[in-house]
Design an enzyme around this catalytic site. Sequence first.
Site, PDB file in Angstrom:
ATOM      1  N   ASN A 169      -4.140  10.277  -7.801  1.00 29.64           N
ATOM      2  CA  ASN A 169      -4.646   8.901  -7.709  1.00 29.64           C
ATOM      3  C   ASN A 169      -4.996   8.607  -6.241  1.00 29.64           C
ATOM      4  O   ASN A 169      -4.129   8.679  -5.365  1.00 29.64           O
ATOM      5  CB  ASN A 169      -3.553   7.956  -8.224  1.00 29.64           C
ATOM      6  CG  ASN A 169      -3.961   6.500  -8.153  1.00 29.64           C
ATOM      7  OD1 ASN A 169      -4.573   6.064  -7.189  1.00 29.64           O
ATOM      8  ND2 ASN A 169      -3.603   5.732  -9.159  1.00 29.64           N
TER       9      ASN A 169
ATOM     10  N   HIS B 104      -5.120   4.614  -2.753  1.00 32.29           N
ATOM     11  CA  HIS B 104      -4.648   4.166  -1.438  1.00 32.29           C
ATOM     12  C   HIS B 104      -5.462   4.730  -0.276  1.00 32.29           C
ATOM     13  O   HIS B 104      -5.304   4.291   0.860  1.00 32.29           O
ATOM     14  CB  HIS B 104      -3.146   4.399  -1.307  1.00 32.29           C
ATOM     15  CG  HIS B 104      -2.399   3.524  -2.274  1.00 32.29           C
ATOM     16  ND1 HIS B 104      -2.580   2.153  -2.303  1.00 32.29           N
ATOM     17  CD2 HIS B 104      -1.546   3.812  -3.278  1.00 32.29           C
ATOM     18  CE1 HIS B 104      -1.844   1.635  -3.282  1.00 32.29           C
ATOM     19  NE2 HIS B 104      -1.220   2.622  -3.887  1.00 32.29           N
TER      20      HIS B 104
ATOM     21  N   HIS C   8      -7.935   3.319 -10.023  1.00 34.21           N
ATOM     22  CA  HIS C   8      -7.669   2.051 -10.709  1.00 34.21           C
ATOM     23  C   HIS C   8      -8.642   1.007 -10.181  1.00 34.21           C
ATOM     24  O   HIS C   8      -8.554   0.613  -9.018  1.00 34.21           O
ATOM     25  CB  HIS C   8      -6.223   1.639 -10.426  1.00 34.21           C
ATOM     26  CG  HIS C   8      -5.781   0.400 -11.151  1.00 34.21           C
ATOM     27  ND1 HIS C   8      -4.492  -0.070 -11.081  1.00 34.21           N
ATOM     28  CD2 HIS C   8      -6.447  -0.468 -11.960  1.00 34.21           C
ATOM     29  CE1 HIS C   8      -4.382  -1.170 -11.817  1.00 34.21           C
ATOM     30  NE2 HIS C   8      -5.558  -1.435 -12.345  1.00 34.21           N
TER      31      HIS C   8
ATOM     32  N   ARG D 165      -9.171  -2.425 -10.040  1.00 34.18           N
ATOM     33  CA  ARG D 165      -8.458  -3.671 -10.329  1.00 34.18           C
ATOM     34  C   ARG D 165      -9.451  -4.820 -10.415  1.00 34.18           C
ATOM     35  O   ARG D 165     -10.514  -4.794  -9.801  1.00 34.18           O
ATOM     36  CB  ARG D 165      -7.424  -3.954  -9.231  1.00 34.18           C
ATOM     37  CG  ARG D 165      -6.283  -2.946  -9.185  1.00 34.18           C
ATOM     38  CD  ARG D 165      -5.248  -3.386  -8.172  1.00 34.18           C
ATOM     39  NE  ARG D 165      -4.570  -4.565  -8.618  1.00 34.18           N
ATOM     40  CZ  ARG D 165      -3.359  -4.579  -9.198  1.00 34.18           C
ATOM     41  NH1 ARG D 165      -2.692  -3.456  -9.359  1.00 34.18           N
ATOM     42  NH2 ARG D 165      -2.817  -5.702  -9.582  1.00 34.18           N
TER      43      ARG D 165
ATOM     44  N   ARG E 100      -9.040  -4.836  -4.961  1.00 29.67           N
ATOM     45  CA  ARG E 100      -8.321  -4.797  -3.678  1.00 29.67           C
ATOM     46  C   ARG E 100      -8.408  -3.437  -2.994  1.00 29.67           C
ATOM     47  O   ARG E 100      -8.193  -3.323  -1.812  1.00 29.67           O
ATOM     48  CB  ARG E 100      -6.869  -5.215  -3.840  1.00 29.67           C
ATOM     49  CG  ARG E 100      -6.017  -4.206  -4.575  1.00 29.67           C
ATOM     50  CD  ARG E 100      -4.555  -4.553  -4.495  1.00 29.67           C
ATOM     51  NE  ARG E 100      -4.234  -5.737  -5.267  1.00 29.67           N
ATOM     52  CZ  ARG E 100      -3.018  -5.992  -5.750  1.00 29.67           C
ATOM     53  NH1 ARG E 100      -2.027  -5.164  -5.496  1.00 29.67           N
ATOM     54  NH2 ARG E 100      -2.783  -7.059  -6.459  1.00 29.67           N
TER      55      ARG E 100
ATOM     56  N   GLU F  12      -8.245   3.885 -14.465  1.00 28.38           N
ATOM     57  CA  GLU F  12      -7.215   2.923 -14.884  1.00 28.38           C
ATOM     58  C   GLU F  12      -7.843   1.547 -14.890  1.00 28.38           C
ATOM     59  O   GLU F  12      -8.565   1.183 -13.944  1.00 28.38           O
ATOM     60  CB  GLU F  12      -6.052   2.916 -13.891  1.00 28.38           C
ATOM     61  CG  GLU F  12      -5.120   4.075 -14.029  1.00 28.38           C
ATOM     62  CD  GLU F  12      -3.985   3.976 -13.021  1.00 28.38           C
ATOM     63  OE1 GLU F  12      -3.743   2.897 -12.454  1.00 28.38           O
ATOM     64  OE2 GLU F  12      -3.357   5.003 -12.782  1.00 28.38           O
TER      65      GLU F  12
ATOM     66  N   THR G 299       1.148  -1.808 -10.242  1.00 26.84           N
ATOM     67  CA  THR G 299       1.400  -2.065 -11.667  1.00 26.84           C
ATOM     68  C   THR G 299       2.905  -2.118 -11.898  1.00 26.84           C
ATOM     69  O   THR G 299       3.612  -1.160 -11.620  1.00 26.84           O
ATOM     70  CB  THR G 299       0.786  -0.930 -12.518  1.00 26.84           C
ATOM     71  OG1 THR G 299      -0.517  -0.645 -12.007  1.00 26.84           O
ATOM     72  CG2 THR G 299       0.687  -1.331 -13.960  1.00 26.84           C
TER      73      THR G 299
ATOM     74  N   GLU H 258       0.645   7.022 -21.411  1.00 20.45           N
ATOM     75  CA  GLU H 258       1.221   7.401 -20.118  1.00 20.45           C
ATOM     76  C   GLU H 258       2.548   6.658 -20.025  1.00 20.45           C
ATOM     77  O   GLU H 258       2.584   5.418 -20.047  1.00 20.45           O
ATOM     78  CB  GLU H 258       0.291   7.027 -18.958  1.00 20.45           C
ATOM     79  CG  GLU H 258       0.904   7.439 -17.613  1.00 20.45           C
ATOM     80  CD  GLU H 258      -0.050   7.360 -16.433  1.00 20.45           C
ATOM     81  OE1 GLU H 258      -1.258   7.661 -16.601  1.00 20.45           O
ATOM     82  OE2 GLU H 258       0.415   6.997 -15.341  1.00 20.45           O
TER      83      GLU H 258
ATOM     84  N   HIS I 202       3.941   6.951 -12.082  1.00 21.38           N
ATOM     85  CA  HIS I 202       4.316   5.764 -11.301  1.00 21.38           C
ATOM     86  C   HIS I 202       5.599   6.008 -10.523  1.00 21.38           C
ATOM     87  O   HIS I 202       6.625   6.325 -11.111  1.00 21.38           O
ATOM     88  CB  HIS I 202       4.473   4.498 -12.148  1.00 21.38           C
ATOM     89  CG  HIS I 202       4.115   3.283 -11.355  1.00 21.38           C
ATOM     90  ND1 HIS I 202       4.963   2.727 -10.429  1.00 21.38           N
ATOM     91  CD2 HIS I 202       2.976   2.559 -11.298  1.00 21.38           C
ATOM     92  CE1 HIS I 202       4.364   1.707  -9.854  1.00 21.38           C
ATOM     93  NE2 HIS I 202       3.154   1.582 -10.352  1.00 21.38           N
TER      94      HIS I 202
HETATM   95  N1  PXP Z   1      -0.001   5.625 -13.329  1.00 22.32           N
HETATM   96  C1  PXP Z   1      -0.382   4.325 -13.436  1.00 22.32           C
HETATM   97  C2  PXP Z   1      -0.719   3.810 -14.777  1.00 22.32           C
HETATM   98  C3  PXP Z   1      -0.497   3.500 -12.293  1.00 22.32           C
HETATM   99  O1  PXP Z   1      -0.869   2.219 -12.423  1.00 22.32           O
HETATM  100  C4  PXP Z   1      -0.227   4.059 -11.032  1.00 22.32           C
HETATM  101  C5  PXP Z   1      -0.399   3.223  -9.803  1.00 22.32           C
HETATM  102  O2  PXP Z   1      -1.752   2.916  -9.632  1.00 22.32           O
HETATM  103  C6  PXP Z   1       0.149   5.405 -10.966  1.00 22.32           C
HETATM  104  C7  PXP Z   1       0.294   6.169 -12.124  1.00 22.32           C
HETATM  105  C8  PXP Z   1       0.448   6.082  -9.667  1.00 22.32           C
HETATM  106  O3  PXP Z   1       1.575   5.517  -9.103  1.00 22.32           O
HETATM  107  P1  PXP Z   1       2.029   5.937  -7.659  1.00 22.32           P
HETATM  108  O4  PXP Z   1       0.974   5.452  -6.714  1.00 22.32           O
HETATM  109  O5  PXP Z   1       3.338   5.224  -7.495  1.00 22.32           O
HETATM  110  O6  PXP Z   1       2.151   7.433  -7.653  1.00 22.32           O
END
Ligand code: PXP
Length: 248
Positions: free
Chosen positions: A13, A16, A49, A51, A55, A76, A107, A157, A196
Amino acid sequence: MSALPGKILLGVNVDHVATIRQARGTDYPDPVEMALQAEDAGADGITMHLREDRRHVVESDIERMARATRTKLNMEMAATDEMRDIALRVAPADVCVVPERRAELTTEGGLDAVAQRGRLAELIAALGGAGIRVALFIDPQPAQIEASARAGAPAVELHTGGYAGARGGAQRAELEAVADGARRAHECGLLVNAGHGLHYENTAAIAALPQINELNIGHAIVARAIAVGFPRAVGEMKKLMAAARATR
Ligand code: PXP
């Protein structure tokens, strides 16, 4: 019941990377460029994601990523009409439906698939009709898993945030809940992903669960990449996941 997945996949992901860009309103760093580095280092997919408040990731990131990926894009999104229409236009391989609250840092909890089953079923059918595989992001609770299957989701998930945030005996109990959830979801015929809050110290126990097909990991990999670069940060995570799966 379908066969257990052999190897475990890593979805990286890159939200960030976009967070750093948006903090200054620059056009760098580019999440798509970093995602391509992650793919070169062994990522099995890229997650973004979009959003509602934009953001971090913006629509053009999703569009560029869908074109550039050499693996697959997992978008996402919240269960809104706006996001459904964007997904239908961009056509990612996968969509993961998440709950979204504007003030949250990230999330915070899973979807309530029990309460929203009708609405989610419509969304799953609309996206599924366009060849998009939909996962529902849910807490690892039997009622949520069963409601996801009844809504027609091909995948879930499982939210690992509870496990990641707990310590000691409470963490062992959370791990048991994810393990039970993974078994139940697999019995229901669902593809089982998880994610997550996973990082380099807590991922192995989740990766060892034999029903898990894919982990989606963002924050920890982007944070590690600041120190060692994206290729090494991704390579280290892939390696520890594969080792955990091999020794289960
Ligand atoms: N899975 C989902 C559904 C999420 O919303 C997120 C955060 O965007 C992640 C995984 C990844 O989480 P993390 O950034 O804490 O690894």
